[in-house]
Design a protein around this motif. Structure first.
Motif, PDB file in Angstrom:
ATOM      1  N   SER A 197      -0.975  20.017 -30.756  1.00 37.58           N
ATOM      2  CA  SER A 197       0.014  19.034 -30.341  1.00 37.58           C
ATOM      3  C   SER A 197       0.686  19.379 -29.014  1.00 37.58           C
ATOM      4  N   VAL A 198       0.295  20.470 -28.386  1.00 36.11           N
ATOM      5  CA  VAL A 198       0.867  20.842 -27.099  1.00 36.11           C
ATOM      6  C   VAL A 198       0.314  19.912 -26.028  1.00 36.11           C
ATOM      7  N   ILE A 199       1.218  19.357 -25.235  1.00 35.85           N
ATOM      8  CA  ILE A 199       0.828  18.464 -24.145  1.00 35.85           C
ATOM      9  C   ILE A 199       1.258  19.148 -22.858  1.00 35.85           C
ATOM     10  N   GLU A 200       0.324  19.291 -21.917  1.00 33.70           N
ATOM     11  CA  GLU A 200       0.623  19.984 -20.673  1.00 33.70           C
ATOM     12  C   GLU A 200       0.372  19.079 -19.481  1.00 33.70           C
ATOM     13  N   GLY A 201       1.195  19.247 -18.456  1.00 32.72           N
ATOM     14  CA  GLY A 201       1.067  18.486 -17.220  1.00 32.72           C
ATOM     15  C   GLY A 201       2.014  17.306 -17.172  1.00 32.72           C
ATOM     16  N   HIS A 202       2.633  17.121 -16.015  1.00 35.09           N
ATOM     17  CA  HIS A 202       3.648  16.079 -15.844  1.00 35.09           C
ATOM     18  C   HIS A 202       3.122  14.692 -16.227  1.00 35.09           C
ATOM     19  N   ASP A 203       1.990  14.292 -15.676  1.00 36.00           N
ATOM     20  CA  ASP A 203       1.472  12.946 -15.931  1.00 36.00           C
ATOM     21  C   ASP A 203       1.111  12.742 -17.397  1.00 36.00           C
TER      22      ASP A 203
ATOM     23  N   HIS B 163       2.563  10.396 -22.633  1.00 37.65           N
ATOM     24  CA  HIS B 163       2.875  10.567 -24.056  1.00 37.65           C
ATOM     25  C   HIS B 163       4.238   9.962 -24.385  1.00 37.65           C
ATOM     26  N   VAL B 164       5.221  10.221 -23.526  1.00 40.03           N
ATOM     27  CA  VAL B 164       6.571   9.694 -23.759  1.00 40.03           C
ATOM     28  C   VAL B 164       6.555   8.172 -23.710  1.00 40.03           C
ATOM     29  N   ILE B 165       5.860   7.600 -22.731  1.00 41.86           N
ATOM     30  CA  ILE B 165       5.778   6.134 -22.632  1.00 41.86           C
ATOM     31  C   ILE B 165       5.158   5.562 -23.897  1.00 41.86           C
ATOM     32  N   ALA B 166       4.086   6.169 -24.381  1.00 43.08           N
ATOM     33  CA  ALA B 166       3.442   5.696 -25.613  1.00 43.08           C
ATOM     34  C   ALA B 166       4.376   5.842 -26.810  1.00 43.08           C
ATOM     35  N   ALA B 167       5.120   6.945 -26.867  1.00 41.98           N
ATOM     36  CA  ALA B 167       6.045   7.169 -27.983  1.00 41.98           C
ATOM     37  C   ALA B 167       7.159   6.138 -27.992  1.00 41.98           C
ATOM     38  N   PHE B 168       7.600   5.693 -26.810  1.00 37.72           N
ATOM     39  CA  PHE B 168       8.682   4.721 -26.737  1.00 37.72           C
ATOM     40  C   PHE B 168       8.275   3.362 -27.292  1.00 37.72           C
ATOM     41  N   ASP B 169       6.976   3.107 -27.418  1.00 41.81           N
ATOM     42  CA  ASP B 169       6.533   1.866 -28.054  1.00 41.81           C
ATOM     43  C   ASP B 169       6.991   1.800 -29.506  1.00 41.81           C
ATOM     44  N   ASP B 170       7.153   2.980 -30.134  1.00 39.72           N
ATOM     45  CA  ASP B 170       7.549   3.049 -31.534  1.00 39.72           C
ATOM     46  C   ASP B 170       9.017   3.407 -31.732  1.00 39.72           C
ATOM     47  N   LEU B 171       9.746   3.623 -30.631  1.00 40.24           N
ATOM     48  CA  LEU B 171      11.146   4.015 -30.732  1.00 40.24           C
ATOM     49  C   LEU B 171      12.054   2.854 -30.358  1.00 40.24           C
ATOM     50  N   PRO B 172      13.223   2.789 -30.974  1.00 42.79           N
ATOM     51  CA  PRO B 172      14.151   1.713 -30.623  1.00 42.79           C
ATOM     52  C   PRO B 172      14.727   1.909 -29.222  1.00 42.79           C
ATOM     53  N   VAL B 173      14.804   0.829 -28.490  1.00 43.55           N
ATOM     54  CA  VAL B 173      15.406   0.822 -27.160  1.00 43.55           C
ATOM     55  C   VAL B 173      16.601  -0.116 -27.230  1.00 43.55           C
TER      56      VAL B 173
ATOM     57  N   GLY C  41      18.472  -5.278 -24.168  1.00 44.65           N
ATOM     58  CA  GLY C  41      18.821  -5.614 -22.801  1.00 44.65           C
ATOM     59  C   GLY C  41      18.673  -4.466 -21.812  1.00 44.65           C
ATOM     60  N   MET C  42      18.189  -3.310 -22.277  1.00 45.95           N
ATOM     61  CA  MET C  42      18.007  -2.153 -21.390  1.00 45.95           C
ATOM     62  C   MET C  42      16.568  -2.117 -20.905  1.00 45.95           C
ATOM     63  N   PRO C  43      16.370  -2.269 -19.602  1.00 44.70           N
ATOM     64  CA  PRO C  43      15.005  -2.108 -19.102  1.00 44.70           C
ATOM     65  C   PRO C  43      14.600  -0.639 -19.210  1.00 44.70           C
ATOM     66  N   LEU C  44      13.394  -0.408 -19.655  1.00 40.93           N
ATOM     67  CA  LEU C  44      12.915   0.950 -19.848  1.00 40.93           C
ATOM     68  C   LEU C  44      12.231   1.437 -18.585  1.00 40.93           C
ATOM     69  N   GLN C  45      12.775   2.492 -17.987  1.00 34.82           N
ATOM     70  CA  GLN C  45      12.185   3.086 -16.793  1.00 34.82           C
ATOM     71  C   GLN C  45      11.871   4.542 -17.103  1.00 34.82           C
ATOM     72  N   LEU C  46      10.573   4.875 -17.143  1.00 32.80           N
ATOM     73  CA  LEU C  46      10.151   6.232 -17.463  1.00 32.80           C
ATOM     74  C   LEU C  46       9.255   6.778 -16.369  1.00 32.80           C
ATOM     75  N   PRO C  47       9.485   8.007 -15.915  1.00 31.51           N
ATOM     76  CA  PRO C  47      10.673   8.800 -16.215  1.00 31.51           C
ATOM     77  C   PRO C  47      11.930   8.119 -15.688  1.00 31.51           C
ATOM     78  N   PRO C  48      13.081   8.450 -16.275  1.00 30.33           N
ATOM     79  CA  PRO C  48      14.323   7.803 -15.845  1.00 30.33           C
ATOM     80  C   PRO C  48      14.707   8.205 -14.422  1.00 30.33           C
TER      81      PRO C  48
ATOM     82  N   ALA D  91      13.935  15.666  -9.328  1.00 35.60           N
ATOM     83  CA  ALA D  91      12.584  16.152  -9.006  1.00 35.60           C
ATOM     84  C   ALA D  91      12.011  17.070 -10.076  1.00 35.60           C
ATOM     85  N   LEU D  92      12.401  16.860 -11.336  1.00 34.18           N
ATOM     86  CA  LEU D  92      11.833  17.648 -12.423  1.00 34.18           C
ATOM     87  C   LEU D  92      10.367  17.286 -12.618  1.00 34.18           C
ATOM     88  N   GLN D  93       9.535  18.296 -12.745  1.00 39.40           N
ATOM     89  CA  GLN D  93       8.121  18.116 -13.029  1.00 39.40           C
ATOM     90  C   GLN D  93       7.855  18.729 -14.401  1.00 39.40           C
TER      91      GLN D  93
END
Length: 161
Positions: free
Chosen positions: A7-13, A18-28, A31-38, A45-47
């Motif tokens: 389950s280890v995921i490596e690399g910024h992209d 993975h986070v974008i895909a996970a947000f499909d199943d998470l409540p937002v 009225g909040m537009p989802l911008q990932l990364p925020p 400049a976090l990588q």
């Protein structure tokens, strides 16, 4: 049943995907537009480097000149913001719900100079139903501990639509 290394995921992209895909199943929040990364992550400049779901996330950053004080040392508020910004996705994905910081305590242990690369790692200490407790460390290029942080994040229940 997979191992932790499965389950280890490596690399910024890959982590962002993975986070974008996970947000499909998470409540937002409505009225909040989802911008990932925020915007805060891109501004700082976090990588992302490594993500272990439910356990930890790490990122690196090269300290730019605009984050330095008059002596060329990283201003502490920026590293505190980096800790907060790293803890946010870990808490949200662990809780599978929005979270918000209730506190953030940062300890500065040695200076970080403009141009240095810093690695930050946040880990889940305890994940509860209403709160998540995280700890984080930042190390310089020589693997010296430069700062630590702890945070309590409240799990926010969203109104049902």
């Amino acid at each position: 049943m997979g191992t932790e290394s499965d389950s280890v995921i490596e690399g910024h992209d890959q982590i962002v995907a993975h986070v974008i895909a996970a947000f499909d199943d998470l409540p937002v929040p409505p009225g909040m537009p989802l911008q990932l990364p925020p915007p805060s992550t891109t501004t700082l400049a976090l990588q992302y480097e490594k993500f272990v779901p439910g356990r930890s996330i790490s990122a690196t950053v090269e300290i730019p000149p605009q984050y330095g004080n008059v002596m060329g040392i990283l201003q502490g508020g920026f590293i505190a913001a980096m800790f907060d910004d790293l803890m946010a996705p870990l808490s949200y994905l662990t809780a599978k719900n929005p979270t918000t910081s209730m506190d953030l305590t940062t300890h500065f242990l040695r200076p970080v100079f403009v141009g240095e690369r810093v690695t930050l790692t946040a880990t889940v200490q305890k994940a509860g139903r209403t709160a998540i407790y995280l700890a984080a460390e930042a190390h310089n290029e020589k693997n010296k501990l430069v700062a630590t942080a702890v945070s309590t994040l409240q799990v926010v229940g969203l109104p049902q639509t």
